[in-house]
Design an enzyme around this catalytic site. Structure first.
Site, PDB file in Angstrom:
ATOM      1  N   SER A  21      14.088  14.436 -33.569  1.00 49.09           N
ATOM      2  CA  SER A  21      14.559  15.800 -33.338  1.00 49.09           C
ATOM      3  C   SER A  21      15.469  16.384 -34.415  1.00 49.09           C
ATOM      4  O   SER A  21      15.747  17.581 -34.393  1.00 49.09           O
ATOM      5  CB  SER A  21      15.273  15.889 -31.987  1.00 49.09           C
ATOM      6  OG  SER A  21      14.331  15.939 -30.953  1.00 49.09           O
ATOM      7  N   LYS A  67      24.312  22.490 -32.296  1.00 51.92           N
ATOM      8  CA  LYS A  67      23.210  22.411 -31.342  1.00 51.92           C
ATOM      9  C   LYS A  67      23.807  22.535 -29.946  1.00 51.92           C
ATOM     10  O   LYS A  67      24.864  21.949 -29.661  1.00 51.92           O
ATOM     11  CB  LYS A  67      22.478  21.065 -31.509  1.00 51.92           C
ATOM     12  CG  LYS A  67      21.218  20.936 -30.650  1.00 51.92           C
ATOM     13  CD  LYS A  67      20.468  19.628 -30.928  1.00 51.92           C
ATOM     14  CE  LYS A  67      19.184  19.514 -30.132  1.00 51.92           C
ATOM     15  NZ  LYS A  67      18.459  18.253 -30.404  1.00 51.92           N
ATOM     16  N   SER A 127      13.545  18.695 -31.454  1.00 51.97           N
ATOM     17  CA  SER A 127      14.157  19.661 -30.569  1.00 51.97           C
ATOM     18  C   SER A 127      15.272  20.466 -31.227  1.00 51.97           C
ATOM     19  O   SER A 127      15.676  21.492 -30.692  1.00 51.97           O
ATOM     20  CB  SER A 127      14.729  18.937 -29.350  1.00 51.97           C
ATOM     21  OG  SER A 127      15.783  18.065 -29.735  1.00 51.97           O
TER      22      SER A 127
END
Lengths: 483, 475
Positions: free
Chosen positions: A175, A76, A151
Site C-alpha cells: 500500500s 494518511k 491503499s
C-alpha cells in the site's frame, strides 16, 4: 517552491526566506485548487494547519528547532490524530474525531512538521486502487482515467501532484509501494517494527507498517528519521538505537550486488513495465552494481497466504467497530444483534465486508488448520526464500506491480484480478522486510513505472542509498504530471 | 441405580495488580463508570495492548505454588465474539499454550486427603459490565473492569461430590490469597467459579454429558448449585431423558439451575494467536527470582505444624486456612501456650467468636500474647477450662489480660483441700444412691457428683481434685 526538496525547504525556513505559515498556505492553496479533481484529501482544515504552522514559526523564533520544523506533511487518514477527524476511508468512522494521536503523529508534531491535511485511502487500507474509499475514488494525477493505486492512493497523488511536499502512508501488502509506483513517486515500507503501529488503525496487525512517501529517496529518508523509533505502547515495536536513515545516501554503488528474482520477470509482467525495469537495471550496472539472477520459488503462494492471514486478522481487528462506543450506529435496528448487523452493514463497504467474511471463514472451527495454519507455514517458507536470496545479493530488484496503473472501474468487479496485481509486493510484508518503490520511467500509455528494491531486515539506509544514487543519475523522480 | 458425580472447576481469580493487564489504567474497584479506561480499554481505533509484567509474575507465583510447569513460552490468543461489554470484539486470553500447565492441590474431606490435579492456568483480561441501574431506557456500559487481569485456573474433572468441589475451591482460595495474587474479595467478583457437572452410573468409564454452571461467587452457592444440578441430571436420566450439553445459571433464590445456552448456539470463538502481542517468554532467572520470594506455602506449613507442634493434621489444615490465622497460632505458641491447647482455643472459642462478629483474625481484640496468657493459667491450674471460657469472654469485651480478670473477679481455682472437703461431704450426704451405685461397680456414678462440687464451689474447685476426694471418701 513546490518542487523543492525537504532539504531546500528546510534551508529556506532556516534562512527565514519563507515562513512555515507561507509555506503551508502555498500548499493549502494548491490542495484546495486541485482536490476537487483529484480527491487526494479527505480532510483539509486550513485553520488547524495554519495554527500548527504559526506555532512552528514561533518555535523557530524562540530557539533551535528540528531539521524538518515548519515543513507541511500530508497524513494518511489511518493515523489517529488528536482533534482531527480520522476516518480510515470509512463511513464507519465518518464522524470520528480522535481523542489521541498515533506515535507517528506525535513524532511528526514534536519535530515541528505541520499537518497539511488527511489523505484519502481505500477503506481500512483494503484495496489496490483507492476505489474502496467511502469518500470516493482518488484520481491518478498523470491520467484522470487511471487509478492512483492503493491503499495510500491519496498520499501518492498528493505528492505526485505537488499538493504536499511529503506524506505518510502505510503498507500491509504493498500500500505504499504500489501507489508510489502508479503515481511516479518514491516510497519506502520499513522493516516490520521500525515504525510504531500505536494509533495506526489496524488492518492486518502482523503486516501493517507505516512509512514515508515523497518526491525522492532523500526526502523519504528524512521523514523516516522522524517516523521511526521505539514505542513501548506497541509490543511489536523494536527497541533499537535511533539511526539516521540518510547516513548512507552518498555511498557509491560500486560492488552492490543486485538480485533479480526470476519469478518477478515471468509470465504476467507487462512488456512496457519490463522494459522500464530493464533500463533501470542497466542504469544500476553503469553505477557499478553487479546483477545476479536469484529465485524466490514461493512467490505465487504469497497471494493465497496473504489473502488468508490479512483477512483473518482484519476480521478480528474490525470487530471493535460495533456502533457501541463510537463510530457509525444505525438509526433503526431491533435488538442487540440487530444493532451490530445494521450498523456494520451500513458502516462498511463491500471490500471490507468481503475480507471480514473471508477472515471469519478461515478462522472458523474446522477450517483453521487448513487455511490459517497452512498460510502461516507458507509465510515461513517465503521468509526463508528471501533469506536464501540475500546470501547471493545485497538488494533484490524487480517491478512493484505487473502493470502500470489500470483504469478506474477496470477491476472493480473482479476482486481476484485486483488481488493478483499484488503478487510482487505481498511477500515483503509476509517476511517483514523493508522495500521501496523508485520511479524509473513510463509505460506505453504514459503512466509511471516503479522499480521495487527489497533489502534484508534493517537495511533501510542501504535501500535509500541505492535509490538516491539512481536518482542522482536520472530524472524520472523529478517529472511531474500536468494538472 | 447408583450414580457417580463428576465435577471439574474453572476458577477466575482476579490478580492484585495496580494496573490492567494490557493498559496502564487502574484496577481499583468501585470508581465512577468509565473513569478507569485507557485507549486500549475502550478499544479506540489504533489502540494496542502491552503486557503487564506484574500479572505474569503472579501467574508464575501460582504455577510454582502448585508445583506446575511454568511454560517458558506461552501465547496470547484472541477469543472472538460480540458483546457490548467486550469493547474490542475479542477477549485476549491464552488458548493453545497457557502460562501454567499441570500442578495439583490436596484437599481434605472428612479427614481423608485427596489430590486434585490441575489442567492449566492461563492469563486473560476481564470484560466490562452492562449497567441497568439508574437508566430509564436502554443499557449502559461500564468499562472500568475491562482489562482487569485474570488467572483462569482449570482443574481436571476429579471431584466426585459437592463437598470435594467446595473443599477444592476453598483450598484454591486459601492458596491464591495466601501467596497474595488475589485479594479474595468474592463479593466484588475477585474469585468466580464455573463448575462443570456430569453424572454417570457407578462403574462406568466414560463421562456423562456435562453442563457448566457459570459464575458462582460463594462456596455456599457452589454447594447448592451442584446439589441442584446433580438432582436435575439424575432425575432427567431416570425419567428416560438425556442430558444436553449446556451452559446454565444458578438462581440462589429458587435454588435451581437454568439453561442459558445450549451446545447448538455455542460460539465459535475463532481463536488465533494475537498478532499484537509477541509470545510471552519467561526466563529461568525470572522464575528463580519468584521462587525465592515465595512465602512458605500452606501444605509445607501443615507438615511442619504436625511435625513441630505435634498437632493433628486436621488442626494443621484448619490453622493454615489463612496466613494471618497461621501466624496468630504460631505467635500464641511462641508466647508460651501449649501447642494443642492453643490449637483448640483458636479453632474453638476464638474462631466461633470471630465468625459471630464477622471479624477477621487480624481484627481479634484478643491478641496472640493475651490468648497465651490465658492458656498458661489453664496449664498451671490457676483456672479450669470452664472458667477460662468466661475469662476469654471478658478479655474480648474489656480488653484486659487474663491475669487481671482472674485477680479482679477472684476466679483462682480452689486448691485448698479443706475447703473443698466440706463441699464434698455435703454433696455425698445428699446423694446416697450414687454412692451405692459406685460401690456396686459403676465407676462413672461419681462423675455426676463432680459437677455438684463445682457448682458448690462457685466454679473454683479443681475438678480433678474434687473427683479424687469423692473417691477417697466413698472408697
Amino acid at each position: 517552491m513546490i518542487e523543492s526538496s525537504l532539504k531546500q525547504l528546510a534551508a529556506a525556513l532556516a534562512a527565514k526566506q519563507i515562513s512555515a505559515v507561507e509555506l503551508a498556505t502555498e500548499f493549502l492553496n494548491r490542495a484546495e485548487q486541485y482536490n476537487g479533481a483529484l480527491n487526494a484529501f479527505i480532510t483539509l482544515d486550513k485553520q488547524k494547519t495554519l495554527a500548527e504552522a504559526l506555532a512552528a514559526d514561533q518555535a523557530r523564533a524562540n530557539g533551535p528547532v528540528g531539521p524538518l520544523a515548519g515543513i507541511p506533511v500530508a497524513h494518511k487518514d489511518i493515523f489517529c490524530q488528536e482533534g482531527w477527524r480520522t476516518t480510515c476511508g470509512s463511513k464507519m468512522l465518518g464522524n470520528f474525531v480522535s481523542p489521541y494521536s498515533a506515535h507517528v503523529i506525535e513524532q511528526c508534531r514534536a519535530a515541528g512538521l505541520v499537518t497539511l491535511g488527511r489523505t484519502n485511502m481505500d477503506e481500512f487500507a483494503m484495496g489496490s486502487s483507492n476505489e474502496n474509499s467511502y469518500f470516493g475514488a482518488v484520481k491518478n494525477p498523470w491520467d484522470g482515467a487511471a487509478v492512483p493505486g492503493g491503499s495510500s492512493g491519496g498520499s501518492a497523488t498528493a505528492v505526485a501532484a505537488r499538493l504536499a511536499p511529503i506524506a505518510t502512508g502505510t503498507d500491509t501488502g504493498g500500500s505504499i509501494r504500489q501507489p508510489a509506483s502508479f503515481c511516479g513517486i518514491t516510497g519506502i515500507k520499513p522493516t516490520y517494527g521500525v515504525v510504531s503501529r500505536f494509533g495506526m488503525i489496524a488492518y492486518a496487525s502482523s503486516l501493517d507498517q507505516g512509512g514515508p512517501m515523497g518526491k525522492s529517496a532523500e526526502d523519504c529518508a528524512l521523514l523516516l528519521n522522524v517516523m521511526a523509533g521505539f514505542d513501548a505502547r506497541d509490543a511489536t515495536s523494536l527497541a533499537r538505537e535511533r539511526e539516521d536513515y540518510a547516513r548512507d545516501l552518498d555511498r557509491p554503488l560500486a560492488g552492490l550486488r543486485i538480485g533479480l528474482p526470476k519469478e518477478y520477470f515471468a509470465e504476467g509482467l507487462a512488456q512496457d513495465v519490463a522494459a522500464a525495469i530493464d533500463a533501470a537495471i542497466g542504469e544500476y550496472k553503469k553505477l557499478g552494481a553487479t546483477v545476479v539472477e536469484i529465485s524466490l520459488p514461493n512467490t505465487k503462494l504469497a497471494i493465497p497466504s496473504y489473502y488468508v492471514i490479512a483477512p483473518a486478522e482484519a476480521s478480528s481487528n474490525l470487530s471493535r467497530f460495533d456502533g457501541v462506543r463510537y463510530g457509525h450506529r444505525a438509526a433503526q435496528f431491533e435488538g442487540l444483534n440487530g444493532m451490530y448487523e445494521q450498523s456494520r452493514a451500513e458502516g462498511f463497504g463491500w471490500e471490507v465486508k468481503r475480507r471480514i467474511l473471508t477472515g471469519t471463514y478461515v478462522l472458523s472451527h474446522g477450517y483453521y488448520d487448513a487455511y490459517y495454519l497452512q498460510a502461516q507455514k507458507i509465510r515461513r517458507l517465503i521468509a526463508n526464500d528471501f533469506q536464501a536470496a540475500f546470501e547471493q545479493c545485497d538488494v533484490i530488484a524487480g517491478p512493484v506491480a505487473p502493470t502500470t496503473a489500470w483504469n478506474l472501474g477496470e477491476k472493480s468487479d473482479d476482486p481476484v484480478a485486483m488481488y493478483l496485481a499484488d503478487i510482487y509486493t505481498l511477500g515483503v510484508n509476509l517476511a517483514g522486510l523493508p522495500a521501496m518503490s523508485v520511479p524509473v520511467g513510463f509505460g506505453s500509455t504514459g503512466r509511471p513505472v516503479g522499480l521495487q528494491l527489497i533489502g534484508n531486515y534493517f537495511s533501510e539506509a542501504r535501500l535509500l542509498n541505492a535509490a538516491h544514487q539512481f536518482q542522482l543519475a536520472t530524472d524520472w523522480h523529478t517529472r511531474t504530471p500536468e494538472l | 441405580m447408583k450414580w457417580e458425580v463428576v465435577i471439574g472447576l474453572e476458577v477466575h481469580t482476579q490478580l492484585t495488580t495496580q494496573s490492567k493487564i494490557f493498559s496502564g489504567a487502574s484496577t481499583a474497584f468501585g470508581a465512577e463508570p468509565n473513569t478507569q479506561t485507557a485507549v486500549v480499554d475502550i478499544a479506540l481505533p489504533g489502540a494496542l495492548p502491552v503486557m503487564n509484567k506484574a500479572a505474569v509474575e503472579k501467574a508464575i507465583q501460582f504455577g510454582l505454588a502448585i508445583g506446575a510447569k511454568v511454560n517458558r513460552r506461552s501465547v496470547f490468543a484472541r477469543k472472538n465474539y460480540f458483546y457490548p461489554d467486550l469493547p474490542k470484539g475479542y477477549q485476549i486470553s491464552q488458548f493453545e499454550l497457557p502460562v501454567v500447565e499441570g500442578g495439583a492441590i490436596t484437599i481434605n474431606v472428612d479427614g481423608v486427603d485427596k489430590v486434585i490435579n490441575l489442567t492449566r492456568a492461563h492469563l486473560e483480561e476481564d470484560a466490562g459490565k452492562s449497567v441497568h441501574e439508574g437508566l430509564h431506557d436502554g443499557t449502559g456500559i461500564d468499562l472500568n473492569r475491562a482489562g482487569t487481569p485474570l488467572l483462569e485456573i482449570v482443574s481436571e474433572p476429579e471431584m466426585r461430590s459437592a463437598a470435594e468441589a467446595v473443599a477444592y475451591a476453598k483450598a484454591l482460595y486459601s492458596l491464591v490469597t495466601w501467596i497474595g495474587i488475589c485479594d479474595g474479595n468474592m463479593q466484588e467478583g475477585s474469585f468466580r467459579c464455573d463448575v462443570n457437572v456430569s453424572v454417570r452410573p457407578q462403574g462406568q468409564a466414560e463421562f456423562g454429558t456435562r453442563r457448566e454452571i457459570k459464575n458462582l461467587n460463594s462456596f455456599k452457592f457452589i454447594e447448592q448449585a451442584i446439589a441442584a444440578e446433580v438432582r436435575y441430571q439424575i432425575e432427567l436420566i431416570e425419567d428416560g431423558g438425556k442430558v444436553q450439553q449446556a451452559t446454565v445459571l444458578f438462581n440462589p433464590d429458587t435454588g435451581e439451575t437454568r439453561a442459558m445456552r445450549s451446545k447448538e448456539d455455542a460460539h465459535d470463538y475463532r481463536y488465533f494467536p494475537d498478532p499484537d502481542l509477541p509470545p510471552l517468554v519467561i526466563g529461568e532467572d525470572w522464575i528463580e527470582r519468584v521462587r525465592s520470594a515465595l512465602p512458605e506455602l500452606p501444605a509445607t506449613m501443615q507438615t511442619r505444624f504436625v511435625g513441630v507442634y505435634g498437632i493433628p493434621a486436621y488442626d494443621a489444615v484448619t490453622l493454615t486456612a489463612s496466613k494471618a490465622l497461621a501466624a496468630y497460632y504460631e505467635a500464641t505458641v511462641a508466647a508460651g501456650a501449649d501447642a494443642k491447647l492453643a490449637s483448640n482455643w483458636i479453632m474453638g472459642d476464638i474462631s466461633a467468636t470471630l465468625n459471630r462478629e464477622e471479624k477477621d483474625i487480624s481484627a481479634s481484640p484478643v491478641s496472640s500474647e493475651a490468648l497465651a496468657g490465658l492458656i498458661k493459667r489453664v496449664m498451671d491450674s490457676t483456672i479450669n477450662n470452664k472458667t477460662a471460657k468466661d475469662v476469654l469472654r471478658k478479655m474480648w469485651d474489656e480488653g484486659l489480660a487474663a491475669d487481671a480478670i482472674i485477680e479482679r473477679d477472684g476466679l483462682k481455682q480452689e486448691t485448698d483441700t479443706g475447703a473443698i472437703e466440706a463441699i464434698v461431704d455435703a454433696v455425698l450426704a445428699a446423694n446416697p444412691k450414687a454412692i451405692e451405685e459406685y460401690r456396686s461397680g459403676k465407676e462413672k456414678a461419681l462423675n455426676a457428683l463432680v459437677g455438684q462440687v463445682m457448682k458448690g464451689s462457685g466454679g473454683k474447685a479443681n475438678p480433678a481434685m474434687a473427683l479424687e476426694l469423692l473417691k477417697k471418701k466413698v472408697g
